[in-house]
Scaffold this active site. Structure first.
Site, PDB file in Angstrom:
ATOM      1  N   CYS A 160      31.939 -42.314  -2.707  1.00  0.00           N
ATOM      2  CA  CYS A 160      32.482 -43.219  -1.694  1.00  0.00           C
ATOM      3  C   CYS A 160      31.741 -44.529  -1.751  1.00  0.00           C
ATOM      4  O   CYS A 160      30.546 -44.551  -2.048  1.00  0.00           O
ATOM      5  CB  CYS A 160      32.265 -42.645  -0.292  1.00  0.00           C
ATOM      6  SG  CYS A 160      33.442 -41.411   0.133  1.00  0.00           S
TER       7      CYS A 160
ATOM      8  N   THR B 221      31.406 -51.433   2.110  1.00  0.00           N
ATOM      9  CA  THR B 221      30.650 -52.563   2.630  1.00  0.00           C
ATOM     10  C   THR B 221      31.085 -52.733   4.072  1.00  0.00           C
ATOM     11  O   THR B 221      32.283 -52.797   4.353  1.00  0.00           O
ATOM     12  CB  THR B 221      30.955 -53.854   1.851  1.00  0.00           C
ATOM     13  OG1 THR B 221      30.720 -53.622   0.473  1.00  0.00           O
ATOM     14  CG2 THR B 221      30.068 -54.985   2.329  1.00  0.00           C
TER      15      THR B 221
ATOM     16  N   LYS C 204      30.733 -55.641  -5.258  1.00  0.00           N
ATOM     17  CA  LYS C 204      30.529 -55.752  -6.702  1.00  0.00           C
ATOM     18  C   LYS C 204      29.110 -55.337  -7.058  1.00  0.00           C
ATOM     19  O   LYS C 204      28.879 -54.697  -8.087  1.00  0.00           O
ATOM     20  CB  LYS C 204      30.790 -57.190  -7.150  1.00  0.00           C
ATOM     21  CG  LYS C 204      32.244 -57.597  -7.056  1.00  0.00           C
ATOM     22  CD  LYS C 204      32.384 -59.103  -7.253  1.00  0.00           C
ATOM     23  CE  LYS C 204      33.844 -59.529  -7.132  1.00  0.00           C
ATOM     24  NZ  LYS C 204      33.953 -60.998  -7.024  1.00  0.00           N
TER      25      LYS C 204
ATOM     26  N   GLU D 279      34.900 -41.476  -8.525  1.00  0.00           N
ATOM     27  CA  GLU D 279      35.734 -40.329  -8.162  1.00  0.00           C
ATOM     28  C   GLU D 279      37.142 -40.808  -7.829  1.00  0.00           C
ATOM     29  O   GLU D 279      37.330 -41.874  -7.248  1.00  0.00           O
ATOM     30  CB  GLU D 279      35.102 -39.643  -6.941  1.00  0.00           C
ATOM     31  CG  GLU D 279      35.625 -38.252  -6.678  1.00  0.00           C
ATOM     32  CD  GLU D 279      34.871 -37.586  -5.528  1.00  0.00           C
ATOM     33  OE1 GLU D 279      33.618 -37.613  -5.530  1.00  0.00           O
ATOM     34  OE2 GLU D 279      35.543 -37.053  -4.628  1.00  0.00           O
TER      35      GLU D 279
ATOM     36  N   ARG E 178      33.153 -59.686   1.627  1.00  0.00           N
ATOM     37  CA  ARG E 178      33.476 -60.939   0.938  1.00  0.00           C
ATOM     38  C   ARG E 178      32.240 -61.766   0.602  1.00  0.00           C
ATOM     39  O   ARG E 178      32.279 -62.984   0.591  1.00  0.00           O
ATOM     40  CB  ARG E 178      34.469 -61.768   1.766  1.00  0.00           C
ATOM     41  CG  ARG E 178      35.665 -60.951   2.208  1.00  0.00           C
ATOM     42  CD  ARG E 178      36.751 -61.785   2.741  1.00  0.00           C
ATOM     43  NE  ARG E 178      37.355 -62.582   1.670  1.00  0.00           N
ATOM     44  CZ  ARG E 178      38.344 -63.438   1.857  1.00  0.00           C
ATOM     45  NH1 ARG E 178      38.832 -63.623   3.054  1.00  0.00           N
ATOM     46  NH2 ARG E 178      38.840 -64.110   0.848  1.00  0.00           N
ATOM     47  N   LYS E 179      31.133 -61.083   0.390  1.00  0.00           N
ATOM     48  CA  LYS E 179      29.926 -61.795   0.002  1.00  0.00           C
ATOM     49  C   LYS E 179      29.405 -61.304  -1.344  1.00  0.00           C
ATOM     50  O   LYS E 179      28.290 -61.647  -1.742  1.00  0.00           O
ATOM     51  CB  LYS E 179      28.836 -61.610   1.060  1.00  0.00           C
ATOM     52  CG  LYS E 179      29.164 -62.221   2.422  1.00  0.00           C
ATOM     53  CD  LYS E 179      28.024 -61.941   3.397  1.00  0.00           C
ATOM     54  CE  LYS E 179      28.443 -62.073   4.829  1.00  0.00           C
ATOM     55  NZ  LYS E 179      28.437 -63.351   5.415  1.00  0.00           N
ATOM     56  N   GLY E 180      30.152 -60.448  -2.012  1.00  0.00           N
ATOM     57  CA  GLY E 180      29.729 -59.972  -3.326  1.00  0.00           C
ATOM     58  C   GLY E 180      28.960 -58.657  -3.292  1.00  0.00           C
ATOM     59  O   GLY E 180      28.522 -58.169  -4.334  1.00  0.00           O
ATOM     60  N   TYR E 181      28.821 -58.044  -2.106  1.00  0.00           N
ATOM     61  CA  TYR E 181      28.053 -56.799  -2.026  1.00  0.00           C
ATOM     62  C   TYR E 181      28.779 -55.612  -2.666  1.00  0.00           C
ATOM     63  O   TYR E 181      28.151 -54.729  -3.231  1.00  0.00           O
ATOM     64  CB  TYR E 181      27.727 -56.462  -0.569  1.00  0.00           C
ATOM     65  CG  TYR E 181      26.694 -57.372   0.040  1.00  0.00           C
ATOM     66  CD1 TYR E 181      25.418 -57.477  -0.508  1.00  0.00           C
ATOM     67  CD2 TYR E 181      26.991 -58.139   1.160  1.00  0.00           C
ATOM     68  CE1 TYR E 181      24.473 -58.327   0.049  1.00  0.00           C
ATOM     69  CE2 TYR E 181      26.050 -58.984   1.730  1.00  0.00           C
ATOM     70  CZ  TYR E 181      24.794 -59.073   1.168  1.00  0.00           C
ATOM     71  OH  TYR E 181      23.861 -59.904   1.713  1.00  0.00           O
TER      72      TYR E 181
ATOM     73  N   SER F 243      41.764 -46.200  -4.353  1.00  0.00           N
ATOM     74  CA  SER F 243      42.795 -46.963  -3.636  1.00  0.00           C
ATOM     75  C   SER F 243      43.191 -48.153  -4.514  1.00  0.00           C
ATOM     76  O   SER F 243      42.494 -48.497  -5.465  1.00  0.00           O
ATOM     77  CB  SER F 243      42.226 -47.479  -2.324  1.00  0.00           C
ATOM     78  OG  SER F 243      41.227 -48.423  -2.595  1.00  0.00           O
TER      79      SER F 243
END
Ligand SMILES: [Zn+2]
Length: 444
Positions: A310, A313, A324, A344, A319-322, A348
């Site tokens: 799972c 964020t 990624k 896994e 929307r701050k790159g976390y 989505s």
């Protein structure tokens, strides 16, 4: 953690809490109610006065509802409940699904938000089913599941019943307080029954214990001596830290994290057996402590080479790159293990998008620099990305051809640049030199 759900990977631009959700919130979530051609609608032009006689509204009713943008939007009534004090028919509250929006925006509304002139009575057998299924006990449901499986009914097999059940799940907790944030929740989460119908839950941001009242939290904060997640800090770079929490050693923390995460994950199946998982909790640290930004979970031993179960964020940090960063981190762990990994399934749509972006950036950067031939196996060895994922990524970019019985990568530098640009930025980088970690097995 059965079904991986990365829909909240942060760059998806659909943060409901942000308020600007209208444009991006629509997806297939509403399809369950739109697909059937069986609906017969009886449009009524009756004035609201006569509708007063029809109150309370039935489950399944379609009507226009005033949303937080102060505009009217079509909704479907999913559930209703009696208001607080008196029991007049006008006193009911309605749990509504905005048919144009993602299910995460479902909410309880009061009668005065509904425009009764627009009420449509819907004769919709599916809705009838849902309404009934809500009232069934778990035992009855299982019985029906089994019966239908036995009889092989196509429309009402166990899976679609479960889907019904999921669709009709009423969000039980509307808001949470976590650290300095108050956050609107998105989905149902199976908190113990005594916490249901609690409009807001108060979480200790460090141990993740949750309470019904602010005063309880304040008392707790005086006693709680944690200033970061339990477990080992395995990464620190600037103000970012990653903690590894063993679900077996920190059972309550693991369970609390699952309860919290489910509020923002749609299809995640919650298992209470957190023993089998490691949780990687990303924090932003300051002088008050390490504040959770998001996390991913990972099975200690995966037969299917899953390196992530799972991922989430938390909305204030999206929307701050976390997201990624979390994906990249999961692959850095796989590299240290000397294994390939894959998230896994099912992924989505948005989860797949985040992963596709990551895979594209990583693979194309290598192809750009590499001189001469390179095989998918070599790419996999270098990146810890599973060969299937490499193949599907390159195929989706049309960078691969099947010639003489084998796959050949065709990489024109201009084409690579174009794809790289389209894949977007990589978010925050993982500085591998700051990762101090031994794979789980070796800890013995
Ligand atoms: Zn605490």
């Amino acid at each position: 953690m059965g079904s991986m759900e990365a829909s909240t990977a942060p760059e998806n631009g659909s943060s409901a809490a942000g308020g600007g959700a209208g444009g991006t919130a629509c997806n297939g979530a509403g399809a369950a109610s739109n697909g059937g051609g069986m609906e017969r609608r009886l449009r009524s032009s009756a004035a609201s006065a006569s509708w007063a006689a029809h109150l309370p509204l039935e489950v399944g009713t379609r009507v226009m509802c005033r949303w937080r943008d102060q505009k009217l939007h079509p909704v479907k009534v999913i559930e209703r409940r009696k208001g607080s004090a008196c029991s007049s028919p006008a006193d009911y509250e309605y749990y509504v699904h905005y048919t144009e929006f993602n299910r995460r925006l479902d909410e309880w509304v009061k009668l005065d938000q509904l425009d009764l002139d627009t009420v449509e009575t819907v004769v919709d057998e599916k809705v009838e089913d849902k309404a009934t299924s809500l009232k069934m006990t778990r035992h009855q449901k299982r019985k029906i599941d089994e019966t239908h499986v036995e009889q092989g009914h196509e429309e009402l097999d166990a899976a679609s019943l479960r889907e019904h059940e999921e669709f009709t799940k009423v969000k039980n907790i509307a808001k949470i307080e976590l650290g300095r944030y108050e956050i609107d929740t998105w989905y149902f989460s199976p908190f113990p029954p005594e916490y249901n119908d609690c409009p807001k839950l108060f979480f200790c941001e460090f141990c993740l214990n949750f309470m019904k009242r602010k005063e309880q939290l304040q008392r707790h904060m005086k006693k709680c001596d944690l200033k970061h997640p339990p477990g080992d800090e395995i990464y620190r770079s600037g103000t970012l830290s990653m903690f590894e929490v063993d679900g077996k050693k920190n059972k309550v923390y693991g369970q609390n994290l699952c309860y919290l995460a489910k509020l923002f994950l749609d299809h995640k199946t919650l298992y209470y057996d957190v023993d089998l998982f490691l949780f990687y909790v990303l924090c932003e640290c300051d002088d008050r402590g390490c504040h959770m930004v998001g996390y991913f979970s990972k099975e200690k031993h995966s037969e299917e080479s899953y390196n992530l179960a799972c991922i989430l964020t938390l909305p204030p940090y999206q929307r701050k790159g976390y997201g990624k960063f979390l994906i990249a981190f999961s692959y850095e762990l796989s590299k240290k293990e000397g294994k390939v990994g894959t998230p896994e399934r099912p992924l989505s749509d948005l989860g797949l998008l985040s992963y596709r972006g990551y895979w594209t950036r990583v693979l194309l950067e290598i192809l750009k620099k590499h001189k001469g031939n390179i095989s998918i196996k070599e790419l996999s060895d270098m990146t810890a990305i599973k060969a299937d994922d490499i193949l599907s990524t390159l195929q989706s970019l049309d960078l691969i051809q099947y010639r003489k019985g084998q796959h050949v990568i065709c990489a024109d530098p201009k084409v690579l640049d174009r794809h790289l640009k389209a894949a977007g930025r990589g978010g925050l980088d993982v500085d591998v030199s700051k990762l101090i970690w031994t794979p789980y097995k070796e800890q013995g």
